[in-house]
Design a protein around this motif. Structure first.
Motif, short mmCIF file in Angstrom:
data_model
loop_
_atom_site.label_atom_id
_atom_site.label_comp_id
_atom_site.label_asym_id
_atom_site.label_seq_id
_atom_site.Cartn_x
_atom_site.Cartn_y
_atom_site.Cartn_z
N LYS A 5 -61.23 3.30 -16.94
CA LYS A 5 -61.69 2.27 -17.68
C LYS A 5 -62.78 2.96 -18.38
CE LYS A 5 -60.15 0.36 -13.38
NZ LYS A 5 -60.30 -0.48 -12.22
N SER A 6 -63.25 1.86 -19.30
CA SER A 6 -63.69 1.73 -20.83
C SER A 6 -65.52 0.55 -20.11
CB SER A 6 -63.61 1.38 -21.84
OG SER A 6 -63.39 -0.18 -21.69
N THR A 7 -65.50 0.02 -19.23
CA THR A 7 -66.58 -0.60 -18.40
C THR A 7 -66.95 -0.68 -17.16
OG1 THR A 7 -65.11 -2.92 -19.03
CG2 THR A 7 -66.23 -2.63 -20.73
N PRO A 14 -70.62 -0.52 -21.80
CA PRO A 14 -69.68 0.54 -21.90
C PRO A 14 -69.66 1.67 -21.36
CG PRO A 14 -71.40 -0.46 -23.73
CD PRO A 14 -71.34 -1.09 -22.55
N ARG A 16 -67.65 5.58 -21.71
CA ARG A 16 -67.58 6.49 -22.93
C ARG A 16 -66.55 7.36 -21.95
NH1 ARG A 16 -70.89 9.20 -26.92
NH2 ARG A 16 -70.52 10.52 -25.78
N ASP A 17 -65.51 8.11 -22.50
CA ASP A 17 -64.89 9.19 -21.52
C ASP A 17 -65.22 9.75 -20.90
OD1 ASP A 17 -62.28 7.18 -21.31
OD2 ASP A 17 -61.24 8.90 -22.80
#
Length: 78
Positions: A5-7, A14, A16-17
């Motif tokens: 998930k990005s958030t 935010p 990031r991976d």
């Protein structure tokens, strides 16, 4: 495959991976600040653990994978 998930689910920061994040067994995702504030997942009361970092993309994984996995990832072939 783990859904990255990005958030953050609490503050919408935010993620990031490759960023530090924390998840529960249901993959609820939190930034490190919110995870420290909660201590456990506020949704399920599950343990929050550090999310593994993803260092390679799908193309690199497919290059290393056997043909049957390439077909599954890219949706091509028999």
């Amino acid at each position: 495959m783990l859904k990255m998930k990005s958030t953050c689910e609490t503050c919408s920061a935010p993620l990031r991976d490759d960023a530090e994040a924390f998840i529960c067994s249901y993959e609820c995702t939190y930034c490190s600040t919110c995870a420290a504030d909660h201590g456990v997942c506020p949704n399920c009361a599950g343990e929050l653990v550090r999310r593994p970092r993803r260092t390679t993309g799908a193309a690199e994984i497919a290059r290393r994978a056997p043909a049957r996995l390439r077909r599954k990832i890219w949706g091509s072939g028999p």
